[in-house]
Design a protein around this motif. Sequence first.
Motif, PDB file in Angstrom:
ATOM      1  N   GLU A  42      81.748  90.174  -2.352  1.00 38.71           N
ATOM      2  CA  GLU A  42      82.594  91.302  -2.773  1.00 38.71           C
ATOM      3  C   GLU A  42      83.241  91.023  -4.134  1.00 38.71           C
ATOM      4  OE1 GLU A  42      84.113  95.107  -2.614  1.00 38.71           O
ATOM      5  OE2 GLU A  42      82.637  94.203  -1.252  1.00 38.71           O
ATOM      6  N   TRP A  43      83.739  89.801  -4.316  1.00 36.78           N
ATOM      7  CA  TRP A  43      84.369  89.451  -5.600  1.00 36.78           C
ATOM      8  C   TRP A  43      83.350  89.520  -6.735  1.00 36.78           C
ATOM      9  CZ3 TRP A  43      87.996  89.200  -2.119  1.00 36.78           C
ATOM     10  CH2 TRP A  43      89.326  89.063  -2.505  1.00 36.78           C
ATOM     11  N   ARG A  44      82.167  89.027  -6.485  1.00 37.95           N
ATOM     12  CA  ARG A  44      81.129  89.078  -7.525  1.00 37.95           C
ATOM     13  C   ARG A  44      80.746  90.515  -7.848  1.00 37.95           C
ATOM     14  NH1 ARG A  44      77.616  83.971  -5.185  1.00 37.95           N
ATOM     15  NH2 ARG A  44      78.757  82.360  -6.333  1.00 37.95           N
ATOM     16  N   LYS A  45      80.631  91.346  -6.827  1.00 32.49           N
ATOM     17  CA  LYS A  45      80.286  92.760  -7.032  1.00 32.49           C
ATOM     18  C   LYS A  45      81.338  93.448  -7.893  1.00 32.49           C
ATOM     19  CE  LYS A  45      80.944  96.172  -4.037  1.00 32.49           C
ATOM     20  NZ  LYS A  45      80.943  96.858  -2.747  1.00 32.49           N
ATOM     21  N   ARG A  46      82.593  93.118  -7.655  1.00 36.07           N
ATOM     22  CA  ARG A  46      83.691  93.742  -8.410  1.00 36.07           C
ATOM     23  C   ARG A  46      83.960  93.045  -9.745  1.00 36.07           C
ATOM     24  NH1 ARG A  46      87.727  96.607  -4.714  1.00 36.07           N
ATOM     25  NH2 ARG A  46      86.544  96.905  -2.799  1.00 36.07           N
ATOM     26  N   GLN A  47      83.280  91.936  -9.998  1.00 40.72           N
ATOM     27  CA  GLN A  47      83.461  91.137 -11.212  1.00 40.72           C
ATOM     28  C   GLN A  47      84.898  90.645 -11.355  1.00 40.72           C
ATOM     29  OE1 GLN A  47      81.747  93.581 -14.347  1.00 40.72           O
ATOM     30  NE2 GLN A  47      79.709  92.871 -13.792  1.00 40.72           N
ATOM     31  N   TRP A  48      85.468  90.239 -10.231  1.00 43.16           N
ATOM     32  CA  TRP A  48      86.805  89.641 -10.225  1.00 43.16           C
ATOM     33  C   TRP A  48      86.674  88.142 -10.434  1.00 43.16           C
ATOM     34  CZ3 TRP A  48      89.235  92.300  -5.291  1.00 43.16           C
ATOM     35  CH2 TRP A  48      89.551  93.632  -5.605  1.00 43.16           C
ATOM     36  N   PRO A  49      87.735  87.489 -10.909  1.00 46.07           N
ATOM     37  CA  PRO A  49      87.661  86.050 -11.195  1.00 46.07           C
ATOM     38  C   PRO A  49      87.464  85.209  -9.933  1.00 46.07           C
ATOM     39  CG  PRO A  49      89.879  86.902 -11.608  1.00 46.07           C
ATOM     40  CD  PRO A  49      89.031  88.070 -11.245  1.00 46.07           C
ATOM     41  N   ILE A  50      86.626  84.180 -10.074  1.00 48.66           N
ATOM     42  CA  ILE A  50      86.310  83.275  -8.965  1.00 48.66           C
ATOM     43  C   ILE A  50      86.422  81.841  -9.465  1.00 48.66           C
ATOM     44  CG2 ILE A  50      84.519  82.505  -7.346  1.00 48.66           C
ATOM     45  CD1 ILE A  50      83.334  85.393  -7.615  1.00 48.66           C
ATOM     46  N   PHE A  51      87.096  81.001  -8.686  1.00 51.85           N
ATOM     47  CA  PHE A  51      87.258  79.584  -8.996  1.00 51.85           C
ATOM     48  C   PHE A  51      86.867  78.767  -7.769  1.00 51.85           C
ATOM     49  CE2 PHE A  51      90.324  82.008 -11.438  1.00 51.85           C
ATOM     50  CZ  PHE A  51      90.116  81.542 -12.723  1.00 51.85           C
ATOM     51  N   PHE A  52      86.229  77.633  -7.988  1.00 58.96           N
ATOM     52  CA  PHE A  52      85.840  76.723  -6.915  1.00 58.96           C
ATOM     53  C   PHE A  52      86.538  75.389  -7.123  1.00 58.96           C
ATOM     54  CE2 PHE A  52      82.415  79.721  -7.060  1.00 58.96           C
ATOM     55  CZ  PHE A  52      81.861  79.761  -5.796  1.00 58.96           C
ATOM     56  N   SER A  53      86.815  74.709  -6.023  1.00 60.74           N
ATOM     57  CA  SER A  53      87.208  73.305  -6.131  1.00 60.74           C
ATOM     58  C   SER A  53      86.175  72.478  -5.398  1.00 60.74           C
ATOM     59  CB  SER A  53      88.610  73.057  -5.561  1.00 60.74           C
ATOM     60  OG  SER A  53      88.597  73.078  -4.158  1.00 60.74           O
ATOM     61  N   LYS A  54      86.005  71.241  -5.875  1.00 61.51           N
ATOM     62  CA  LYS A  54      85.063  70.293  -5.265  1.00 61.51           C
ATOM     63  C   LYS A  54      85.799  68.979  -5.083  1.00 61.51           C
ATOM     64  CE  LYS A  54      80.569  69.716  -6.246  1.00 61.51           C
ATOM     65  NZ  LYS A  54      79.331  69.305  -6.957  1.00 61.51           N
TER      66      LYS A  54
END
Length: 147
Positions: A42-54
Amino acid sequence: MNQFPNAPALMVLDMQKGFDDPYWGKRNNPRAENNALRLLTEWRKRQWPIFFSKHLSLDPQSPLYHKNETGIQFKDLLVPIAGETVYTKNVNSAFIGTELEIPPSTEGDQVCCHHRPVNTALCVNYNQNERKSWICYLFGVGCDCCF
């Protein structure tokens, strides 16, 4: 999905293969990855910011040991794509000792989605968000803590 006043950032925290190891104990939400994927899609579809931690552990006994190439990989369903930022860490919080100590430039709220860190790590991440004055929504359907 509920409407947000601004485009919220999605934080995908520690969704790594090493958390599948029996070392962590029994899971309480085996659908966590599929639910997290629904949010990520959903976030990708809306082009909203996404952050990952590893998480890159310094403990050689940990399935997330930084030299364990398999354990530190992201879950197959939840691999970052080009343009999505990944922050690495070796402590329980994604907001201590990382660039996330300074809020990412986003338009508004922050949304968290977790995998299997122990319950204390879940609390640490949530509390660190609150201290930064971010509005933090915790999607329980994307969480999976061990017991």
